[in-house]
Design an enzyme around this catalytic site. Structure first.
Site, PDB file in Angstrom:
ATOM      1  N   GLU A 155       1.196  -1.833  -0.025  1.00 28.69           N
ATOM      2  CA  GLU A 155       0.536  -0.211   0.314  1.00 28.69           C
ATOM      3  C   GLU A 155       0.751   1.362  -0.690  1.00 28.69           C
ATOM      4  OE1 GLU A 155      -3.459   0.924  -0.358  1.00 28.69           O
ATOM      5  OE2 GLU A 155      -2.448   3.504   0.333  1.00 28.69           O
ATOM      6  N   ARG A 200     -15.897   4.862   5.908  1.00 33.03           N
ATOM      7  CA  ARG A 200     -14.815   4.258   5.016  1.00 33.03           C
ATOM      8  C   ARG A 200     -13.679   3.761   6.032  1.00 33.03           C
ATOM      9  NH1 ARG A 200     -13.093   5.146  -0.049  1.00 33.03           N
ATOM     10  NH2 ARG A 200     -14.871   6.229  -0.690  1.00 33.03           N
ATOM     11  N   TYR A 207     -27.250  10.665   5.937  1.00 29.87           N
ATOM     12  CA  TYR A 207     -27.461   9.230   6.598  1.00 29.87           C
ATOM     13  C   TYR A 207     -26.335   9.164   7.953  1.00 29.87           C
ATOM     14  CZ  TYR A 207     -23.629   7.690   3.274  1.00 29.87           C
ATOM     15  OH  TYR A 207     -22.101   6.995   2.546  1.00 29.87           O
ATOM     16  N   ASP A 236     -12.039  -0.721  -8.311  1.00 30.88           N
ATOM     17  CA  ASP A 236     -11.742   1.214  -9.470  1.00 30.88           C
ATOM     18  C   ASP A 236     -10.623   0.810 -10.418  1.00 30.88           C
ATOM     19  OD1 ASP A 236     -14.044   1.539  -7.719  1.00 30.88           O
ATOM     20  OD2 ASP A 236     -13.042   3.505  -6.978  1.00 30.88           O
TER      21      ASP A 236
HETATM   22  C1  LIG Z   1     -18.336  10.249  -3.308  1.00 27.74           C
HETATM   23  C2  LIG Z   1     -18.321   9.072  -3.080  1.00 27.74           C
HETATM   24  C3  LIG Z   1     -19.452   8.114  -2.905  1.00 27.74           C
HETATM   25  C4  LIG Z   1     -19.194   6.653  -2.947  1.00 27.74           C
HETATM   26  N1  LIG Z   1     -20.204   5.935  -2.608  1.00 27.74           N
HETATM   27  C5  LIG Z   1     -20.292   4.517  -1.840  1.00 27.74           C
HETATM   28  C6  LIG Z   1     -21.331   4.275  -1.386  1.00 27.74           C
HETATM   29  O1  LIG Z   1     -22.174   4.331  -0.945  1.00 27.74           O
HETATM   30  N2  LIG Z   1     -20.835   2.325  -1.379  1.00 27.74           N
HETATM   31  C7  LIG Z   1     -20.147   1.710  -1.803  1.00 27.74           C
HETATM   32  O2  LIG Z   1     -20.261   1.014  -2.372  1.00 27.74           O
HETATM   33  N3  LIG Z   1     -18.802   2.458  -2.867  1.00 27.74           N
HETATM   34  C8  LIG Z   1     -19.029   3.790  -3.031  1.00 27.74           C
HETATM   35  N4  LIG Z   1     -18.292   5.224  -3.529  1.00 27.74           N
HETATM   36  C9  LIG Z   1     -17.142   4.190  -3.881  1.00 27.74           C
HETATM   37  C10 LIG Z   1     -16.105   3.323  -3.067  1.00 27.74           C
HETATM   38  O3  LIG Z   1     -15.661   4.651  -2.618  1.00 27.74           O
HETATM   39  C11 LIG Z   1     -14.784   3.031  -4.048  1.00 27.74           C
HETATM   40  O4  LIG Z   1     -15.387   2.158  -4.940  1.00 27.74           O
HETATM   41  C12 LIG Z   1     -13.856   2.301  -3.612  1.00 27.74           C
HETATM   42  O5  LIG Z   1     -13.197   2.603  -2.244  1.00 27.74           O
HETATM   43  C13 LIG Z   1     -12.831   1.570  -4.550  1.00 27.74           C
HETATM   44  O6  LIG Z   1     -12.026   0.592  -3.395  1.00 27.74           O
HETATM   45  P1  LIG Z   1     -10.590  -0.288  -4.495  1.00 27.74           P
HETATM   46  O7  LIG Z   1     -10.368  -0.491  -2.887  1.00 27.74           O
HETATM   47  O8  LIG Z   1     -11.315  -0.681  -5.544  1.00 27.74           O
HETATM   48  O9  LIG Z   1     -10.022   1.692  -4.851  1.00 27.74           O
HETATM   49  P2  LIG Z   1      -9.066   2.821  -3.789  1.00 27.74           P
HETATM   50  O10 LIG Z   1     -10.257   2.925  -2.764  1.00 27.74           O
HETATM   51  O11 LIG Z   1      -8.950   4.006  -4.458  1.00 27.74           O
HETATM   52  O12 LIG Z   1      -7.895   2.011  -3.054  1.00 27.74           O
HETATM   53  C14 LIG Z   1      -6.893   2.158  -3.880  1.00 27.74           C
HETATM   54  C15 LIG Z   1      -5.728   1.963  -3.177  1.00 27.74           C
HETATM   55  O13 LIG Z   1      -4.168   1.655  -3.448  1.00 27.74           O
HETATM   56  C16 LIG Z   1      -3.193   2.640  -3.347  1.00 27.74           C
HETATM   57  N5  LIG Z   1      -2.268   3.127  -4.641  1.00 27.74           N
HETATM   58  C17 LIG Z   1      -2.629   3.618  -5.253  1.00 27.74           C
HETATM   59  N6  LIG Z   1      -1.895   3.800  -6.232  1.00 27.74           N
HETATM   60  C18 LIG Z   1      -0.634   2.415  -5.392  1.00 27.74           C
HETATM   61  C19 LIG Z   1       0.015   2.036  -6.223  1.00 27.74           C
HETATM   62  N7  LIG Z   1       0.943   2.339  -7.156  1.00 27.74           N
HETATM   63  N8  LIG Z   1       1.403   1.259  -4.944  1.00 27.74           N
HETATM   64  C20 LIG Z   1       0.721   1.114  -3.915  1.00 27.74           C
HETATM   65  N9  LIG Z   1      -0.553   1.493  -3.395  1.00 27.74           N
HETATM   66  C21 LIG Z   1      -1.201   2.019  -4.273  1.00 27.74           C
HETATM   67  C22 LIG Z   1      -4.145   3.419  -3.161  1.00 27.74           C
HETATM   68  O14 LIG Z   1      -3.214   4.406  -1.444  1.00 27.74           O
HETATM   69  C23 LIG Z   1      -5.172   3.307  -2.423  1.00 27.74           C
HETATM   70  O15 LIG Z   1      -5.171   2.662  -0.856  1.00 27.74           O
HETATM   71  C24 LIG Z   1     -17.982   6.123  -3.365  1.00 27.74           C
HETATM   72  C25 LIG Z   1     -17.229   7.102  -4.456  1.00 27.74           C
HETATM   73  C26 LIG Z   1     -17.674   8.529  -4.736  1.00 27.74           C
HETATM   74  C27 LIG Z   1     -16.502   8.785  -4.779  1.00 27.74           C
END
Ligand SMILES: Cc1cc2nc3c(=O)[nH]c(=O)nc-3n(C[C@H](O)[C@H](O)[C@H](O)COP(=O)(O)OP(=O)(O)OC[C@H]3O[C@@H](n4cnc5c(N)ncnc54)[C@H](O)[C@@H]3O)c2cc1C
Length: 398
Positions: free
Chosen positions: A34, A107, A221, A303
């Site tokens: 991370e 979160r 909420y 994502d």
């Molecule tokens: C306004 C908003 C509201 C939302 N509300 C909801 C909701 O109500 N319910 C829901 O289910 N979803 C919701 N989401 C979506 C949700 O937040 C994301 O889809 C989710 O956080 C995706 O998780 P992830 O682990 O794929 O990506 P991220 O949470 O972006 O995590 C990626 C991680 O990778 C790390 N990283 C990046 N590059 C590198 C690298 N080169 N080397 C090592 N580490 C790295 C980052 O530091 C980060 O910790 C919302 C999003 C937004 C913007």
């Protein structure tokens, strides 16, 4: 490199930690790298739908959220300009209807629960302050490089999972298509968390509230056992991202802009917006759907694979579903990581892409104006809770 080497997971967000837990559940070791130096308190509220809660419960992570999560009794939908009620979707029977609860969490609390559960497992190693810088994958395994304490370090694995978010390095290396870039959608989410004691009683009720308006909507909420209220104002505007990093959580916004933007809305909504001066601005980006989430021994998750607009509140939930599907695929083909990752991609692509597209469509419906908004409101009023809930069944009942 052997199939017994750990699976390297780039990114320790909701997706990466979920993948590590799911893999531990099938006896596979993982190394999570991370970038952030510490797992800090980022972001705000997340609505966790039953499709996510069911999987979290299987991993033992849902019960860790018990003290922090709030189960909303309903989703209340109102019209922004006058506060008129349009619909109330009853969620008290979520468990009976979808086989798992619907909860709202911070979160940071979800990440803490995933981290706590991960730290109990000897199969999971987590290295924070470690940013993936490159990787090579071939038929024998993967070799990754990452930057830690100013040095480039190396690790070997049987596969690489890119759970590194919207601007995924793994995605850019796997697909390398110049057109595959995050595109600003013209939508910005403004987020704040307000102490519940600062707000009147109706704002503190255990409900998910959604207010609809022209090119904007408002969601709020309670979180953390009702002690704080999460507020998100989503607006279509001309603001453009200010380069790399513009989409991170510490991007402060001016509440005067928001009060002006919502000035035609009812007093109740304006009072809520005015109750906080400290807003974080999160411009929202989209990416075109991918043909495949995997190539050889590397795959994308969360994502990185399918960023989605938050209008169905499914981004984190889909990352959690990805993690479970990844483990299922690897359990079925323990000695053939490339084939297992191709199976994972095939299992997830259609559903994740459909939800990605449905989220976009939902935003358009929320932001309608004029006659179309009037027609939408008529349908909401006429439908009743049960028919509106039935529209979510394909998402929540997996
Ligand atoms: C306004 C908003 C509201 C939302 N509300 C909801 C909701 O109500 N319910 C829901 O289910 N979803 C919701 N989401 C979506 C949700 O937040 C994301 O889809 C989710 O956080 C995706 O998780 P992830 O682990 O794929 O990506 P991220 O949470 O972006 O995590 C990626 C991680 O990778 C790390 N990283 C990046 N590059 C590198 C690298 N080169 N080397 C090592 N580490 C790295 C980052 O530091 C980060 O910790 C919302 C999003 C937004 C913007």
């Amino acid at each position: 490199m052997t199939s017994h080497d750990p699976i390297v997971i780039a990114g320790g967000g909701v997706g990466g930690l979920s993948a590590a837990l799911a893999l531990a559940g099938i006896g596979r070791a993982s190394l999570v790298i991370e970038r952030a130096p510490a797992f800090r308190e980022v972001g705000a509220g997340l609505q966790l739908a039953p499709n996510a809660c069911r999987i979290l419960r299987n991993w033992g992570a849902l019960e860790l959220l018990t003290g922090a999560a709030v189960a909303p009794e309903m989703v209340r939908i109102r019209r922004g300009v006058d506060g008129a009620d349009l619909a109330k979707l009853q969620l008290k029977n979520a468990e009976q209807r979808w086989g798992a609860p619907y909860v709202n969490v911070h979160r940071a609390d979800l990440l803490s629960a995933l981290l706590e559960q991960a730290r109990k497992s000897e199969l999971i190693e987590i290295r924070s302050g470690s940013a993936l810088t490159g990787f090579i994958e071939d038929e024998r395994g993967v070799a990754v490089t990452y930057r830690c304490d100013g040095e480039i370090r190396r690790a070997a694995g049987s596969a690489l999972i890119g759970a590194d978010g919207l601007r995924s390095l793994v995605r850019s290396r796997l697909h390398g298509d110049a057109n595959d870039k995050p595109v600003y959608t013209g939508h910005t989410a403004w987020r704040t968390v307000i102490p519940a004691d600062d707000l009147p009683e109706p704002m503190r009720r255990p409900a998910s509230n959604l207010w609809l308006g022209e090119r904007a909507h408002l969601v709020h909420y309670p979180l953390r056992a009702g002690k704080v209220i999460n507020v998100v104002a989503l607006v279509e505007d001309s603001w453009r991202g200010e380069g790399e990093g513009a989409d991170f959580w510490d991007n402060h916004g001016d509440s005067k802009f928001l009060l002006n933007r919502f000035k035609s809305w009812t007093r109740e909504a304006l009072d809520l917006i005015g109750a906080s001066e400290s807003w974080l601005r999160w411009p929202m980006f989209d990416r075109p759907p991918l043909e495949s989430f995997s190539r050889g021994r590397a795959a994308l998750l969360g994502d990185a694979a399918h960023p989605m607009l938050p209008y169905l509140a499914q981004g984190a939930a889909q990352a959690i579903e990805d993690a479970q599907a990844l483990a299922t695929a690897l359990a079925a083909r323990p000695d053939d990581a490339a084939a297992a990752l191709a199976d994972y991609s095939a299992a997830r692509k259609t559903r994740a892409s459909r939800i990605q597209q449905a989220s976009r469509k939902q935003g358009e419906i929320y932001h309608l104006s004029g006659f179309k908004a009037f027609a939408r409101d008529m349908v909401l009023r006429a439908s009743g809770s049960n028919r509106l809930l039935a529209r979510q069944d394909w998402i929540y009942s997996i």
